[in-house]
Design a protein around this motif. Sequence first.
Motif, PDB file in Angstrom:
ATOM      1  N   GLU A 256       0.835  -1.204   0.000  1.00 16.58           N
ATOM      2  CA  GLU A 256       0.000   0.000   0.000  1.00 16.58           C
ATOM      3  C   GLU A 256       0.869   1.254   0.000  1.00 16.58           C
ATOM      4  OE1 GLU A 256      -3.459   2.105   2.786  1.00 16.58           O
ATOM      5  OE2 GLU A 256      -2.819   0.036   3.178  1.00 16.58           O
ATOM      6  N   LEU A 257       1.932   1.224   0.790  1.00 17.66           N
ATOM      7  CA  LEU A 257       2.855   2.365   0.820  1.00 17.66           C
ATOM      8  C   LEU A 257       3.506   2.550  -0.550  1.00 17.66           C
ATOM      9  CD1 LEU A 257       4.400   4.519   2.519  1.00 17.66           C
ATOM     10  CD2 LEU A 257       6.096   2.741   2.996  1.00 17.66           C
ATOM     11  N   ALA A 258       3.951   1.465  -1.148  1.00 11.45           N
ATOM     12  CA  ALA A 258       4.630   1.540  -2.442  1.00 11.45           C
ATOM     13  C   ALA A 258       3.703   2.039  -3.543  1.00 11.45           C
ATOM     14  CB  ALA A 258       5.201   0.176  -2.811  1.00 11.45           C
ATOM     15  N   ALA A 259       2.410   1.832  -3.369  1.00  8.39           N
ATOM     16  CA  ALA A 259       1.446   2.306  -4.360  1.00  8.39           C
ATOM     17  C   ALA A 259       1.365   3.832  -4.377  1.00  8.39           C
ATOM     18  CB  ALA A 259       0.072   1.711  -4.086  1.00  8.39           C
ATOM     19  N   GLU A 260       1.880   4.472  -3.324  1.00  7.38           N
ATOM     20  CA  GLU A 260       1.817   5.929  -3.227  1.00  7.38           C
ATOM     21  C   GLU A 260       3.176   6.587  -3.451  1.00  7.38           C
ATOM     22  OE1 GLU A 260      -0.467   7.424   0.150  1.00  7.38           O
ATOM     23  OE2 GLU A 260      -0.989   5.353   0.623  1.00  7.38           O
ATOM     24  N   THR A 261       4.188   5.817  -3.795  1.00  8.15           N
ATOM     25  CA  THR A 261       5.537   6.356  -3.975  1.00  8.15           C
ATOM     26  C   THR A 261       6.152   5.812  -5.263  1.00  8.15           C
ATOM     27  OG1 THR A 261       6.582   4.534  -2.763  1.00  8.15           O
ATOM     28  CG2 THR A 261       5.909   6.467  -1.484  1.00  8.15           C
ATOM     29  N   ASP A 262       7.226   6.457  -5.692  1.00 12.00           N
ATOM     30  CA  ASP A 262       7.991   5.926  -6.819  1.00 12.00           C
ATOM     31  C   ASP A 262       8.980   4.864  -6.351  1.00 12.00           C
ATOM     32  OD1 ASP A 262       6.695   7.711  -8.504  1.00 12.00           O
ATOM     33  OD2 ASP A 262       8.280   9.225  -8.351  1.00 12.00           O
ATOM     34  N   GLN A 263       9.495   5.063  -5.130  1.00 11.03           N
ATOM     35  CA  GLN A 263      10.532   4.174  -4.609  1.00 11.03           C
ATOM     36  C   GLN A 263      10.303   3.957  -3.120  1.00 11.03           C
ATOM     37  OE1 GLN A 263      13.738   3.823  -6.857  1.00 11.03           O
ATOM     38  NE2 GLN A 263      13.659   1.871  -5.818  1.00 11.03           N
ATOM     39  N   THR A 264      10.384   2.702  -2.689  1.00 12.07           N
ATOM     40  CA  THR A 264      10.286   2.382  -1.267  1.00 12.07           C
ATOM     41  C   THR A 264      11.480   1.510  -0.891  1.00 12.07           C
ATOM     42  OG1 THR A 264       7.859   2.452  -1.282  1.00 12.07           O
ATOM     43  CG2 THR A 264       8.897   1.274   0.532  1.00 12.07           C
ATOM     44  N   TYR A 265      12.218   1.949   0.132  1.00  5.50           N
ATOM     45  CA  TYR A 265      13.352   1.187   0.632  1.00  5.50           C
ATOM     46  C   TYR A 265      12.957   0.532   1.951  1.00  5.50           C
ATOM     47  CZ  TYR A 265      16.154   4.040  -2.614  1.00  5.50           C
ATOM     48  OH  TYR A 265      16.666   4.664  -3.727  1.00  5.50           O
ATOM     49  N   VAL A 266      13.141  -0.785   2.034  1.00  4.28           N
ATOM     50  CA  VAL A 266      12.808  -1.541   3.233  1.00  4.28           C
ATOM     51  C   VAL A 266      14.086  -2.168   3.766  1.00  4.28           C
ATOM     52  CG1 VAL A 266      11.423  -3.417   4.196  1.00  4.28           C
ATOM     53  CG2 VAL A 266      10.501  -2.030   2.314  1.00  4.28           C
ATOM     54  N   LEU A 267      14.402  -1.867   5.022  1.00  4.83           N
ATOM     55  CA  LEU A 267      15.675  -2.304   5.591  1.00  4.83           C
ATOM     56  C   LEU A 267      15.481  -3.036   6.902  1.00  4.83           C
ATOM     57  CD1 LEU A 267      17.226   0.989   4.546  1.00  4.83           C
ATOM     58  CD2 LEU A 267      18.430  -1.158   4.117  1.00  4.83           C
ATOM     59  N   MET A 268      16.080  -4.207   6.989  1.00  6.79           N
ATOM     60  CA  MET A 268      16.070  -4.961   8.235  1.00  6.79           C
ATOM     61  C   MET A 268      17.270  -4.514   9.067  1.00  6.79           C
ATOM     62  SD  MET A 268      13.369  -6.675   7.538  1.00  6.79           S
ATOM     63  CE  MET A 268      13.328  -7.419   9.164  1.00  6.79           C
ATOM     64  N   ASN A 269      16.984  -3.976  10.249  1.00  2.00           N
ATOM     65  CA  ASN A 269      18.044  -3.484  11.132  1.00  2.00           C
ATOM     66  C   ASN A 269      18.230  -4.395  12.342  1.00  2.00           C
ATOM     67  OD1 ASN A 269      20.041  -1.588  11.886  1.00  2.00           O
ATOM     68  ND2 ASN A 269      18.621  -0.584  13.290  1.00  2.00           N
ATOM     69  N   ASN A 270      17.665  -5.585  12.305  1.00  5.13           N
ATOM     70  CA  ASN A 270      17.848  -6.553  13.389  1.00  5.13           C
ATOM     71  C   ASN A 270      19.161  -7.306  13.157  1.00  5.13           C
ATOM     72  OD1 ASN A 270      16.586  -7.660  11.080  1.00  5.13           O
ATOM     73  ND2 ASN A 270      15.734  -9.383  12.225  1.00  5.13           N
ATOM     74  N   CYS A 271      20.248  -6.535  13.248  1.00  7.77           N
ATOM     75  CA  CYS A 271      21.568  -7.030  12.848  1.00  7.77           C
ATOM     76  C   CYS A 271      22.255  -7.808  13.962  1.00  7.77           C
ATOM     77  CB  CYS A 271      22.432  -5.874  12.362  1.00  7.77           C
ATOM     78  SG  CYS A 271      21.779  -5.086  10.882  1.00  7.77           S
ATOM     79  N   TYR A 272      21.916  -9.057  14.064  1.00  6.49           N
ATOM     80  CA  TYR A 272      22.609  -9.995  14.956  1.00  6.49           C
ATOM     81  C   TYR A 272      22.726 -11.302  14.199  1.00  6.49           C
ATOM     82  CZ  TYR A 272      23.570 -13.295  18.693  1.00  6.49           C
ATOM     83  OH  TYR A 272      24.131 -14.290  19.457  1.00  6.49           O
ATOM     84  N   ARG A 273      23.936 -11.818  14.086  1.00  5.78           N
ATOM     85  CA  ARG A 273      24.208 -12.991  13.273  1.00  5.78           C
ATOM     86  C   ARG A 273      23.607 -12.773  11.872  1.00  5.78           C
ATOM     87  NH1 ARG A 273      26.669 -16.980  15.671  1.00  5.78           N
ATOM     88  NH2 ARG A 273      25.903 -18.543  14.175  1.00  5.78           N
ATOM     89  N   ASP A 274      22.864 -13.754  11.332  1.00  9.93           N
ATOM     90  CA  ASP A 274      22.293 -13.572   9.996  1.00  9.93           C
ATOM     91  C   ASP A 274      20.798 -13.281  10.046  1.00  9.93           C
ATOM     92  OD1 ASP A 274      21.430 -16.030  10.871  1.00  9.93           O
ATOM     93  OD2 ASP A 274      21.900 -17.093   9.005  1.00  9.93           O
ATOM     94  N   TYR A 275      20.317 -12.766  11.197  1.00 14.30           N
ATOM     95  CA  TYR A 275      18.880 -12.513  11.344  1.00 14.30           C
ATOM     96  C   TYR A 275      18.365 -11.552  10.268  1.00 14.30           C
ATOM     97  CZ  TYR A 275      18.972 -14.592  16.085  1.00 14.30           C
ATOM     98  OH  TYR A 275      19.086 -15.442  17.165  1.00 14.30           O
ATOM     99  N   ALA A 276      19.068 -10.441  10.069  1.00 13.89           N
ATOM    100  CA  ALA A 276      18.601  -9.440   9.108  1.00 13.89           C
ATOM    101  C   ALA A 276      18.598 -10.010   7.694  1.00 13.89           C
ATOM    102  CB  ALA A 276      19.484  -8.198   9.185  1.00 13.89           C
ATOM    103  N   GLN A 277      19.647 -10.755   7.341  1.00 15.53           N
ATOM    104  CA  GLN A 277      19.718 -11.315   5.990  1.00 15.53           C
ATOM    105  C   GLN A 277      18.622 -12.350   5.758  1.00 15.53           C
ATOM    106  OE1 GLN A 277      22.366 -10.391   7.786  1.00 15.53           O
ATOM    107  NE2 GLN A 277      23.083  -8.847   6.335  1.00 15.53           N
ATOM    108  N   ARG A 278      18.382 -13.191   6.744  1.00 10.68           N
ATOM    109  CA  ARG A 278      17.330 -14.196   6.602  1.00 10.68           C
ATOM    110  C   ARG A 278      15.966 -13.535   6.473  1.00 10.68           C
ATOM    111  NH1 ARG A 278      18.621 -17.888  11.690  1.00 10.68           N
ATOM    112  NH2 ARG A 278      16.525 -18.711  11.246  1.00 10.68           N
ATOM    113  N   ASN A 279      15.708 -12.539   7.308  1.00  9.46           N
ATOM    114  CA  ASN A 279      14.411 -11.869   7.249  1.00  9.46           C
ATOM    115  C   ASN A 279      14.249 -11.056   5.966  1.00  9.46           C
ATOM    116  OD1 ASN A 279      14.014 -11.227  10.835  1.00  9.46           O
ATOM    117  ND2 ASN A 279      13.275 -12.925   9.576  1.00  9.46           N
ATOM    118  N   ALA A 280      15.326 -10.432   5.491  1.00  3.71           N
ATOM    119  CA  ALA A 280      15.252  -9.674   4.241  1.00  3.71           C
ATOM    120  C   ALA A 280      14.951 -10.600   3.065  1.00  3.71           C
ATOM    121  CB  ALA A 280      16.549  -8.914   4.006  1.00  3.71           C
ATOM    122  N   ALA A 281      15.562 -11.766   3.054  1.00  4.94           N
ATOM    123  CA  ALA A 281      15.292 -12.728   1.980  1.00  4.94           C
ATOM    124  C   ALA A 281      13.846 -13.217   2.042  1.00  4.94           C
ATOM    125  CB  ALA A 281      16.265 -13.912   2.077  1.00  4.94           C
ATOM    126  N   ASP A 282      13.370 -13.508   3.250  1.00  3.85           N
ATOM    127  CA  ASP A 282      11.986 -13.977   3.407  1.00  3.85           C
ATOM    128  C   ASP A 282      10.993 -12.898   2.972  1.00  3.85           C
ATOM    129  OD1 ASP A 282      12.919 -16.367   4.360  1.00  3.85           O
ATOM    130  OD2 ASP A 282      12.591 -15.883   6.482  1.00  3.85           O
TER     131      ASP A 282
END
Length: 289
Positions: A256-282
Motif C-alpha cells: 500500500e505504501l509503495a502504491a503511493e511512492t515511486d521508490q520504497t526502501y525496506v531495511l532490516m536493522n535486526n543485525c545480529y548474526r544472519d537474522y537481518a539477511q534471513r528476514n530480508a530474503a523472506d
Amino acid sequence: MGEIKVGTASWTDRTLLASGWYPASADTAEKRLSYYADRFALVEVDATYYSPPAEQTAALWAQRTPPGFTFNVKAFSMLTGHPTKVSSIYKDLRPETDKTNVYPDDLGPAAYEEVWARFLSALQPLVDAGKLGALLFQFPPWFTIRRSNKEYLLEVQRRVRPLRAVFEFRHASWFDGSNRDETLGFLREHKLPYVGVDMPQGHKSSVPPVLAATADLAVVRFHGHSDKWTSKDIHEKFGYLYSGRELKEWVPRLRELAAETDQTYVLMNNCYRDYAQRNAADLTDLLSG
C-alpha cells in the motif's frame, strides 16, 4: 505500484561474519560485498554514523557492486545532534577539550560547516555511479516536535540537495494525538521523506509503527522487538528474528505504501548474526509472491 527494494542495515557485522552466512570463499571485504549484492539490491551503511566515510571507501563500494545497486548512508552523529566521540571527528577539526564526546555547539561554526562539506563530498563516488539512494537522518530521543526542530529538517534538506535526506524520529511527541497529522502534513508540504519504523513500544525512544508516503520516496526500517531494547549491548538490543507470520502481516502495508511512492526502501536493522539477511530474503519472497 512503485519499486520496492529490500536490504539490511549491515553487511560487515562481526556476528554476521561468524554466523556462516557468507561462504568460506568470501574471505575478503570485496568478495563479501559482492556476495551480498548478488542477493540484495539495497544496503544501509551504518558505520558512517560513528565515523564519517572516506571518499576512497565510497569509491570501492561503487566499484564492487553491480549496476542498479543502492547504498543508503546514515548521517554522521554530529549532523543529527547526537553525542559524537572527539576521536571520530576529522583530526584538524577536533576541538580542544578534555571531553570524550561533544555536540555541534562544541565546534566552532567554521569547523561545523567543514564537517558537513567533507561528509557530503566523500559520497561523490556513489553519486557519480548512480548508487546513492538516501541519507538517513535518525534523530535522538530528545529531538521532539517543535518549531526549531522542524526548521532543522528544512535546513538538512537544503544542505544535502540535490541528494535525498530521509527522516527518522525517536520521540513519540511527533505522533501524539493530533501531532500525527501535523507531522505528516508538514513532511508532505515540504516533500520530506519519512522513515517508518517497526520497533519495541513503551520506551522513551519508541514511536508507533506509522507508515506514510510524504514524498516520492519512502523508507521503512525494522528494528525488531527485543525485550532488551535498552541494553547497551547492540546485539542484545537488535537481536530479534522476525517470524514468517510477522513478516507476512507487513506485506499488504508495504504494498500500500509503495502504491503511493515511486521508490520504497525496506531495511532490516535486526543485525545480529544472519537474522537481518534471513528476514530480508523472506520478506523479498513474500513481496514477490
